[in-house]
Every structure is written in structure tokens, then in C-alpha cells.
Design a protein around this motif. Structure first.
Motif, mmCIF file in Angstrom:
data_model
loop_
_atom_site.group_PDB
_atom_site.id
_atom_site.type_symbol
_atom_site.label_atom_id
_atom_site.label_comp_id
_atom_site.label_asym_id
_atom_site.label_seq_id
_atom_site.Cartn_x
_atom_site.Cartn_y
_atom_site.Cartn_z
ATOM 1 N N LEU A 156 0.873 -1.174 0.000
ATOM 2 C CA LEU A 156 0.000 0.000 0.000
ATOM 3 C C LEU A 156 0.910 1.224 0.000
ATOM 4 O O LEU A 156 1.809 1.317 0.834
ATOM 5 N N VAL A 157 0.692 2.161 -0.931
ATOM 6 C CA VAL A 157 1.553 3.349 -0.986
ATOM 7 C C VAL A 157 0.803 4.619 -0.597
ATOM 8 O O VAL A 157 1.417 5.659 -0.411
ATOM 9 N N GLY A 158 -0.518 4.555 -0.491
ATOM 10 C CA GLY A 158 -1.288 5.665 0.045
ATOM 11 C C GLY A 158 -1.536 6.832 -0.880
ATOM 12 O O GLY A 158 -2.155 7.813 -0.488
ATOM 13 N N GLY A 159 -1.072 6.774 -2.098
ATOM 14 C CA GLY A 159 -1.292 7.865 -3.048
ATOM 15 C C GLY A 159 -0.336 7.742 -4.210
ATOM 16 O O GLY A 159 0.518 6.866 -4.239
ATOM 17 N N GLY A 160 -0.488 8.651 -5.158
ATOM 18 C CA GLY A 160 0.374 8.638 -6.323
ATOM 19 C C GLY A 160 -0.428 8.667 -7.600
ATOM 20 O O GLY A 160 -1.456 9.332 -7.692
ATOM 21 N N THR A 161 0.013 7.912 -8.596
ATOM 22 C CA THR A 161 -0.631 7.861 -9.902
ATOM 23 C C THR A 161 -1.546 6.642 -9.955
ATOM 24 O O THR A 161 -1.063 5.515 -9.899
ATOM 25 N N PRO A 162 -2.863 6.852 -10.075
ATOM 26 C CA PRO A 162 -3.780 5.716 -10.072
ATOM 27 C C PRO A 162 -3.767 4.955 -11.393
ATOM 28 O O PRO A 162 -3.509 5.524 -12.459
ATOM 29 N N PHE A 163 -4.056 3.664 -11.310
ATOM 30 C CA PHE A 163 -4.204 2.829 -12.508
ATOM 31 C C PHE A 163 -5.456 3.236 -13.271
ATOM 32 O O PHE A 163 -5.429 3.403 -14.477
ATOM 33 N N PHE A 164 -6.569 3.374 -12.567
ATOM 34 C CA PHE A 164 -7.841 3.717 -13.197
ATOM 35 C C PHE A 164 -8.114 5.202 -13.096
ATOM 36 O O PHE A 164 -7.584 5.888 -12.232
ATOM 37 N N THR A 165 -8.971 5.687 -13.975
ATOM 38 C CA THR A 165 -9.398 7.076 -13.966
ATOM 39 C C THR A 165 -10.900 7.145 -13.683
ATOM 40 O O THR A 165 -11.590 6.126 -13.762
ATOM 41 N N ALA A 166 -11.384 8.321 -13.382
ATOM 42 C CA ALA A 166 -12.822 8.510 -13.220
ATOM 43 C C ALA A 166 -13.492 8.333 -14.577
ATOM 44 O O ALA A 166 -12.981 8.785 -15.603
ATOM 45 N N LEU A 167 -14.620 7.641 -14.584
ATOM 46 C CA LEU A 167 -15.347 7.367 -15.819
ATOM 47 C C LEU A 167 -16.750 7.947 -15.752
ATOM 48 O O LEU A 167 -17.318 8.100 -14.670
ATOM 49 N N ASP A 168 -17.303 8.232 -16.916
ATOM 50 C CA ASP A 168 -18.670 8.752 -16.989
ATOM 51 C C ASP A 168 -19.707 7.638 -16.887
ATOM 52 O O ASP A 168 -20.829 7.874 -16.460
ATOM 53 N N THR A 169 -19.327 6.434 -17.310
ATOM 54 C CA THR A 169 -20.242 5.292 -17.275
ATOM 55 C C THR A 169 -19.490 4.062 -16.783
ATOM 56 O O THR A 169 -18.267 3.991 -16.869
ATOM 57 N N TRP A 170 -20.234 3.100 -16.305
ATOM 58 C CA TRP A 170 -19.628 1.850 -15.855
ATOM 59 C C TRP A 170 -19.032 1.098 -17.036
ATOM 60 O O TRP A 170 -19.524 1.175 -18.160
ATOM 61 N N VAL A 171 -18.013 0.310 -16.741
ATOM 62 C CA VAL A 171 -17.436 -0.607 -17.720
ATOM 63 C C VAL A 171 -17.497 -1.985 -17.083
ATOM 64 O O VAL A 171 -16.836 -2.238 -16.074
ATOM 65 N N ASN A 172 -18.298 -2.863 -17.652
ATOM 66 C CA ASN A 172 -18.413 -4.220 -17.128
ATOM 67 C C ASN A 172 -17.294 -5.078 -17.685
ATOM 68 O O ASN A 172 -16.945 -4.982 -18.867
#
Length: 194
Positions: A156-172
């Protein structure tokens, strides 16, 4: 149509880099360690089967600062030599508005990334990888990612560059593979449900 995969080493809390772009955790058993031989070989084999790799500027700078000559360094292991050769030979596209030159079987794109990635997916039949947080975010938001590949390290690093981004719609997603590597590293591979 080519299949586009976004795959990177990631922390349990979802980051591809800790604050300050620190990726020392991704080596395996702790800061500044090397990945297990098995995991390194897995990444190398992946590079060997990738038809085209798409890079954002930061990841390109990181990779191109080491791998073009890594096989010529004193003490380079056979696995490092193999990876360096595979990396140089693999066709690459770098997306950047500030980079001026690229080398090692690479083409530079300075225009709109989403437009170019859409074109590349339509023209390439083989597997394509995308790397770099900013570039992958643009492709993710445009719905261009066919597969997500997370190589999760037990940290656990507690912050930084996320793998995922905020999305407008779900992705199944559909889970299509899991695998455990030494040091508690776990691969999970998901296909986008279309």
C-alpha cells in the motif's frame, strides 16, 4: 481489429506509481528490489508477443533511458538481454507534444491521441499494449481498452498515480485469468464486456 490491453504493475490500493513517481515497490519483495525471475520472464514474453506498444511520454522516457542498451551493460543477465532485444524490436508509438525525437523502432505522434489510437485499432490485427497513466486514461474514457491486466504487488503506498481514472459510465468486465507469482504478486486479467 486490434485488441488494446492496458497492463501495468499496480499496488493493492490501485497505484502504478507512489508519490514522486516512485516505482521502487514494483520490484517484488520491497523497495528497490527486483521482480522475481518468473514475473520478469512473464513481462518479457508479453513484450515478445506484442504487435504494437503505445507509450505516453513519461513511460517512454523511463523505458528508453534504460532498455535500448541494457543488454550491453556489464552483468546483464540473459533475461535482461532478451528483454532489451525484444523491447528494441517491438514496434512502438509514443504520444507526446514535448518529445522531439524517438528511436528503436518507434514513431512519434503529437496530435490527438484518441483519434490515432482509434485508427491504430482499426488498422492493426495483432495485440496492442498501451502504457502510461495519462495516455491510458484517454483511451479508457473513450472506451478503447479491450483488456485490463493488473499485476498487483502486496504493498500500500497511500497515493500517487492511479491505474484507473474517473469514468462517466460503468465498464463491465469479465475475469479471464488469474495467476500468482513469487512474493505474493497476483496477475488478474479482465476483458471488457462489449
Amino acid at each position: 481489429m486490434g485488441r488494446l490491453t492496458f497492463g501495468m504493475n499496480v499496488t493493492v490500493d490501485g497505484y502504478i506509481a507512489a508519490p514522486g513517481d516512485d516505482i521502487g515497490w514494483s520490484g517484488g519483495d520491497g523497495p528497490d528490489s527486483s521482480p522475481s525471475d518468473e514475473l520478469f520472464q512473464w513481462w518479457s514474453d508479453r513484450v515478445g508477443t506484442t504487435g504494437l506498444s503505445l507509450y505516453g511520454r513519461k513511460l517512454w522516457e523511463n523505458m528508453s533511458s534504460h532498455w535500448p542498451t541494457a543488454d550491453q551493460q556489464p552483468g546483464a543477465t540473459p533475461a535482461e538481454i532478451e528483454f532489451a532485444r525484444r523491447w528494441r524490436d517491438m514496434p512502438k508509438v509514443v504520444f507526446s507534444s514535448t518529445t522531439r525525437t524517438v528511436d528503436w523502432n518507434t514513431r512519434l505522434v503529437t496530435g490527438d491521441a484518441v483519434t490515432e489510437i482509434t485508427r491504430l485499432r482499426a488498422e492493426n490485427a495483432g495485440p496492442m499494449d498501451i502504457g502510461g497513466a495519462t495516455l491510458a486514461r484517454a483511451a479508457m474514457r473513450a472506451g478503447l481498452i479491450d483488456e485490463y491486466l493488473l499485476v498487483t504487488h502486496p504493498v500500500l503506498v497511500g497515493g500517487g498515480t492511479p491505474f484507473f481514472t474517473a469514468l462517466d459510465t460503468w465498464v463491465n468486465l469479465n475475469l479471464v485469468e488469474t495467476r500468482t507469482f513469487p512474493g505474493g504478486v497476483v496477475l488478474t486479467r479482465y476483458e471488457t464486456r462489449r
